[in-house]
Design an enzyme around this catalytic site. Structure first.
Site, PDB file in Angstrom:
ATOM      1  N   SER A   8       0.838  -1.209   0.000  1.00  0.00           N
ATOM      2  CA  SER A   8       0.000   0.000   0.000  1.00  0.00           C
ATOM      3  C   SER A   8       0.867   1.251   0.000  1.00  0.00           C
ATOM      4  CB  SER A   8      -0.910   0.009   1.229  1.00  0.00           C
ATOM      5  OG  SER A   8      -1.514   1.278   1.340  1.00  0.00           O
ATOM      6  N   HIS A  33      -1.524  -1.372  -4.063  1.00  0.00           N
ATOM      7  CA  HIS A  33      -2.776  -0.960  -3.413  1.00  0.00           C
ATOM      8  C   HIS A  33      -2.773   0.555  -3.222  1.00  0.00           C
ATOM      9  CE1 HIS A  33      -6.306  -1.876  -0.840  1.00  0.00           C
ATOM     10  NE2 HIS A  33      -5.854  -0.920  -0.038  1.00  0.00           N
ATOM     11  N   ASP A  35      -4.894   3.753  -1.715  1.00  0.00           N
ATOM     12  CA  ASP A  35      -5.947   4.125  -0.772  1.00  0.00           C
ATOM     13  C   ASP A  35      -6.402   5.558  -0.984  1.00  0.00           C
ATOM     14  OD1 ASP A  35      -6.223   1.783   1.015  1.00  0.00           O
ATOM     15  OD2 ASP A  35      -4.097   2.160   1.418  1.00  0.00           O
ATOM     16  N   MET A  37      -8.860   8.484   0.139  1.00  0.00           N
ATOM     17  CA  MET A  37      -9.667   8.887   1.311  1.00  0.00           C
ATOM     18  C   MET A  37     -10.155  10.315   1.138  1.00  0.00           C
ATOM     19  SD  MET A  37      -7.215   7.480   4.332  1.00  0.00           S
ATOM     20  CE  MET A  37      -6.542   5.819   4.296  1.00  0.00           C
ATOM     21  N   HIS A  66      -8.605   1.351  -3.693  1.00  0.00           N
ATOM     22  CA  HIS A  66      -9.534   1.181  -2.573  1.00  0.00           C
ATOM     23  C   HIS A  66     -10.134   2.545  -2.249  1.00  0.00           C
ATOM     24  CE1 HIS A  66      -9.821   0.131   2.032  1.00  0.00           C
ATOM     25  NE2 HIS A  66     -11.008   0.286   1.482  1.00  0.00           N
ATOM     26  N   MET A  68     -12.171   4.927  -0.201  1.00  0.00           N
ATOM     27  CA  MET A  68     -12.787   5.202   1.095  1.00  0.00           C
ATOM     28  C   MET A  68     -13.417   6.588   0.981  1.00  0.00           C
ATOM     29  SD  MET A  68      -9.756   3.576   3.372  1.00  0.00           S
ATOM     30  CE  MET A  68      -8.683   3.556   1.941  1.00  0.00           C
ATOM     31  N   MET A 137     -11.794  -5.376   5.844  1.00  0.00           N
ATOM     32  CA  MET A 137     -10.972  -4.440   6.615  1.00  0.00           C
ATOM     33  C   MET A 137     -10.618  -5.082   7.955  1.00  0.00           C
ATOM     34  SD  MET A 137     -10.415  -1.905   4.672  1.00  0.00           S
ATOM     35  CE  MET A 137      -9.363  -1.148   5.908  1.00  0.00           C
ATOM     36  N   ASP A 175      -7.036  -6.215   4.539  1.00  0.00           N
ATOM     37  CA  ASP A 175      -6.448  -4.878   4.509  1.00  0.00           C
ATOM     38  C   ASP A 175      -6.326  -4.289   5.908  1.00  0.00           C
ATOM     39  OD1 ASP A 175      -5.503  -2.428   3.778  1.00  0.00           O
ATOM     40  OD2 ASP A 175      -7.305  -1.789   2.706  1.00  0.00           O
TER      41      ASP A 175
HETATM   42  C1  DX5 Z   1      -6.336   1.739   5.783  1.00  0.00           C
HETATM   43  C2  DX5 Z   1      -5.993   1.376   4.388  1.00  0.00           C
HETATM   44  C3  DX5 Z   1      -4.935   0.363   4.262  1.00  0.00           C
HETATM   45  C4  DX5 Z   1      -3.612   0.762   4.842  1.00  0.00           C
HETATM   46  C5  DX5 Z   1      -3.040  -0.464   5.444  1.00  0.00           C
HETATM   47  O1  DX5 Z   1      -7.455   2.540   5.784  1.00  0.00           O
HETATM   48  O2  DX5 Z   1      -7.112   0.896   3.699  1.00  0.00           O
HETATM   49  O3  DX5 Z   1      -4.773  -0.062   2.919  1.00  0.00           O
HETATM   50  O4  DX5 Z   1      -2.705   1.270   3.890  1.00  0.00           O
HETATM   51  O5  DX5 Z   1      -1.928  -0.091   6.153  1.00  0.00           O
HETATM   52  P1  DX5 Z   1      -1.150  -1.076   7.131  1.00  0.00           P
HETATM   53  O6  DX5 Z   1      -0.700  -2.236   6.287  1.00  0.00           O
HETATM   54  O7  DX5 Z   1      -0.029  -0.217   7.594  1.00  0.00           O
HETATM   55  O8  DX5 Z   1      -2.088  -1.462   8.216  1.00  0.00           O
HETATM   56 ZN    ZN Z   2      -6.723  -0.054   1.673  1.00  0.00          ZN
END
Ligand code: DX5
Ligand code: ZN
Length: 215
Positions: A8, A33, A35, A37, A66, A68, A137, A175
């Site tokens: 990620s 990956h 993310d 947000m 992903h 969010m 999650m 994740d």
């Molecule tokens: C959290 C994200 C994850 C995050 C995971 O909201 O969706 O993808 O990057 O990070 P680690 O592996 O550090 O828990």
């Molecule tokens: Zn994620």
């Protein structure tokens, strides 16, 4: 099927994303990956369309995006154009989830659905046969580097059963809080895709961390 490691980018050095993407490009990890947000669905803001578009030419690895964000259905084609291969939306963020899934597939991407730790896998029963990936999650979304929630193991087991029952071929992605200490047990329980942020980019040697997680 061998498991898929998806580093990620959230935990990478944002002042040098090119190096981070190249590191993944030269690693055995088949997916990256990403993310996204929005500060509304989750209490944090990360990066979005222009960043994904900018790093797309740097690698041919699968872009596992992903979302969010609220109202993800409004951005399906935009993320396809930015370079997403897999587009995952949250069940909790899409009122007409089935329509969103159809839109993602129609746009030519693989469709994923993510569920928060408090959401039962049973809520996926009526869409499971129509999706390519479930993202469980294993932390509350919003931040990297959080502690893995143990209950996730039971959710994987329940999801493996539900997948069989519905005839679904969806991959099971985990994740949050994944590292060398739990990756083997997660695979053994039924996980197909392991997202790893902090355990890769927080490591002294991220390239080696990917190799270790891939073994
Ligand atoms: C959290 C994200 C994850 C995050 C995971 O909201 O969706 O993808 O990057 O990070 P680690 O592996 O550090 O828990
Ligand atoms: Zn994620």
């Amino acid at each position: 099927m061998p498991h898929i490691i998806a580093p990620s980018l959230l935990s990478a050095d944002f002042s040098d994303l090119k190096s981070a993407v190249r590191l993944v490009d030269e690693s055995p990890a088949p997916w990256l990956h990403l993310d996204v947000m929005d500060g509304v669905f989750v209490p944090n803001i990360s990066f979005g369309l222009p960043v994904i578009k900018a790093i797309r030419p740097l690698t041919k690895k699968v872009f596992d995006v992903h979302l969010m964000i609220v109202r993800p259905e409004n951005y399906v084609n935009a993320f396809r154009d930015a370079g997403a291969d897999v587009l995952t939306v949250h069940l909790e963020a899409s009122t007409h989830l089935h329509r969103t899934i159809q839109a993602i597939r129609t746009a030519g991407m693989k469709a994923g659905v993510a569920i928060n730790p408090h959401t039962s896998v049973n809520a996926l029963e009526d869409v499971l046969a129509d999706i390519d990936l479930v993202c469980l999650m294993s932390v509350n979304p919003g931040f990297g580097g959080q502690q893995f929630i143990q209950r996730t193991y039971q959710k994987i087991e329940a999801l493996v059963d539900l997948r069989k029952k519905t005839g679904s071929k969806a991959l099971i992605e985990i994740d949050g809080g994944v590292g060398t200490g739990n990756v083997q047990q997660l695979i053994h329980t039924g996980a197909d895709v392991l997202v790893a942020g902090n355990s890769v980019f927080g490591a002294k040697d991220p390239a080696r961390a990917i190799v270790e997680l891939s073994a």
